[in-house]
Design a protein around this motif. Structure first.
Motif, PDB file in Angstrom:
ATOM      1  N   GLU A  84       0.663  -1.685  -0.090  1.00  0.00           N
ATOM      2  CA  GLU A  84       0.195  -0.080   0.071  1.00  0.00           C
ATOM      3  C   GLU A  84       0.495   1.201   0.325  1.00  0.00           C
ATOM      4  OE1 GLU A  84      -2.526  -0.520   3.343  1.00  0.00           O
ATOM      5  OE2 GLU A  84      -3.831  -2.223   2.284  1.00  0.00           O
ATOM      6  N   PRO A 105      -3.265  -7.365  -4.877  1.00  0.00           N
ATOM      7  CA  PRO A 105      -3.416  -6.301  -3.821  1.00  0.00           C
ATOM      8  C   PRO A 105      -4.170  -5.302  -4.041  1.00  0.00           C
ATOM      9  CG  PRO A 105      -1.305  -6.229  -4.143  1.00  0.00           C
ATOM     10  CD  PRO A 105      -1.718  -7.579  -4.874  1.00  0.00           C
ATOM     11  N   TRP A 106      -4.506  -5.024  -5.069  1.00  0.00           N
ATOM     12  CA  TRP A 106      -4.351  -3.504  -5.810  1.00  0.00           C
ATOM     13  C   TRP A 106      -6.209  -3.099  -6.125  1.00  0.00           C
ATOM     14  CZ3 TRP A 106      -0.843  -5.909  -8.045  1.00  0.00           C
ATOM     15  CH2 TRP A 106      -1.016  -6.800  -9.223  1.00  0.00           C
ATOM     16  N   VAL A 107      -6.124  -4.767  -5.992  1.00  0.00           N
ATOM     17  CA  VAL A 107      -7.908  -4.979  -6.547  1.00  0.00           C
ATOM     18  C   VAL A 107      -8.989  -4.911  -5.001  1.00  0.00           C
ATOM     19  CG1 VAL A 107      -9.601  -6.476  -7.402  1.00  0.00           C
ATOM     20  CG2 VAL A 107      -7.492  -6.390  -8.664  1.00  0.00           C
ATOM     21  N   LYS A 108      -9.841  -4.113  -5.259  1.00  0.00           N
ATOM     22  CA  LYS A 108     -10.297  -4.357  -3.740  1.00  0.00           C
ATOM     23  C   LYS A 108     -11.914  -4.997  -4.438  1.00  0.00           C
ATOM     24  CE  LYS A 108      -7.557  -2.228  -1.767  1.00  0.00           C
ATOM     25  NZ  LYS A 108      -6.275  -2.338  -1.453  1.00  0.00           N
ATOM     26  N   THR A 109     -12.432  -4.706  -4.966  1.00  0.00           N
ATOM     27  CA  THR A 109     -13.445  -6.205  -5.561  1.00  0.00           C
ATOM     28  C   THR A 109     -13.326  -7.316  -5.275  1.00  0.00           C
ATOM     29  OG1 THR A 109     -13.665  -6.185  -8.239  1.00  0.00           O
ATOM     30  CG2 THR A 109     -14.528  -4.165  -6.492  1.00  0.00           C
ATOM     31  N   GLN A 130      -8.225 -14.832  -4.260  1.00  0.00           N
ATOM     32  CA  GLN A 130      -8.814 -13.822  -3.486  1.00  0.00           C
ATOM     33  C   GLN A 130      -8.186 -12.273  -3.921  1.00  0.00           C
ATOM     34  OE1 GLN A 130     -11.884 -13.921  -0.318  1.00  0.00           O
ATOM     35  NE2 GLN A 130     -13.355 -15.022  -1.468  1.00  0.00           N
ATOM     36  N   PRO A 131      -8.082 -11.580  -3.951  1.00  0.00           N
ATOM     37  CA  PRO A 131      -6.808 -10.445  -3.994  1.00  0.00           C
ATOM     38  C   PRO A 131      -6.224 -10.236  -2.354  1.00  0.00           C
ATOM     39  CG  PRO A 131      -9.533  -9.391  -4.802  1.00  0.00           C
ATOM     40  CD  PRO A 131      -9.492 -11.101  -4.981  1.00  0.00           C
ATOM     41  N   GLY A 132      -5.360 -10.628  -2.328  1.00  0.00           N
ATOM     42  CA  GLY A 132      -4.667 -10.321  -0.590  1.00  0.00           C
ATOM     43  C   GLY A 132      -4.007 -11.667  -0.345  1.00  0.00           C
TER      44      GLY A 132
END
Length: 176
Positions: A84, A105-109, A130-132
Motif C-alpha cells: 500500500e 492487492p490493488w483490487v478491492k472488489t 481472492q485479492p490479498g
C-alpha cells in the motif's frame, strides 16, 4: 542516530541508493541489492519512524509471510515498503529472505484470478484466488510464477499465476 536517518532520507530523495554512500563512522547494510523483496518472519513486526528502537512505532504488521520491499539499509535496520506504499524501519531479524507475493492487492472488489496447472493461459483451473492472498513464490520466468498457497497445516495447493498479477516480484524478474 537522527542525523544519520535524515542523511539516508536525503539520499533517497536525491535518487541515490542508500547503500551507495556511507555516512561517516557508520555502516549502511549488507551490500545486497536495494531495492529487493523479502517477507515478514513473524506475525508481529513494529514499523518504526527511524532506524533504532528509540524511534516511535508508526505501525504494527500482524501477518507473517507478508511480502515487503527493502528500499534502504542501515546497520541492522531495513527501510521497507508494503503493497500500500507505507514505509518505515524494521530490524533485519524480523525479515526473511523467503519470497512471497500478494495476489492483486490493488483490487478491492470480489474479483478473483485463476491459479492454473501450467504456465499457460489455457491451463486447467487449480483454484480461484481472492485479492490479498499470500502466495509462496517457488519460481518465476519473467511472465509466469509457480506458487504454492497454504490452505491449512496439512495441505498446500500448487500452480501458476501470471507474474503481473502479483505484488512481491518485479516485472520480468526471474526467481529461481
Amino acid at each position: 542516530m537522527r542525523k544519520i536517518a535524515v542523511a539516508i532520507a536525503v539520499l533517497m530523495l536525491s535518487g541515490m541508493s542508500a547503500t551507495a554512500q556511507q555516512p561517516p563512522g557508520g555502516r549502511l547494510g549488507t551490500g545486497l541489492p536495494v531495492p529487493r523483496y523479502v517477507s515478514l518472519k513473524t506475525d508481529r513486526v513494529n514499523l518504526r519512524e527511524g532506524p533504532s528502537k528509540d524511534h516511535r512505532t508508526a505501525w504494527v504488521f500482524q501477518r507473517a509471510g507478508l511480502p515487503v520491499e527493502i528500499i534502504a539499509e542501515y546497520e541492522t535496520w531495513r527501510r521497507i515498503r508494503d503493497s500500500e506504499g507505507t514505509e518505515g524501519w524494521v530490524l533485519h531479524s524480523l525479515l526473511s529472505g523467503r519470497r512471497t507475493a500478494l495476489v492483486m492487492p490493488w483490487v478491492k472488489t470480489g474479483e478473483t484470478i485463476t491459479l492454473l496447472d501450467r504456465a499457460d493461459e489455457k491451463g486447467g483451473t487449480v483454484a480461484h484466488l481472492q485479492p490479498g492472498v499470500i502466495a509462496n513464490v517457488k519460481g518465476c520466468d519473467g511472465k509466469w510464477c509457480r506458487v504454492t498457497i497454504s490452505m491449512d497445516r496439512a495441505r498446500d495447493i500448487d500452480g501458476y499465476v501470471q507474474q503481473v498479477k502479483l505484488w512481491g516480484v518485479y516485472p520480468n524478474e526471474t526467481v529461481e
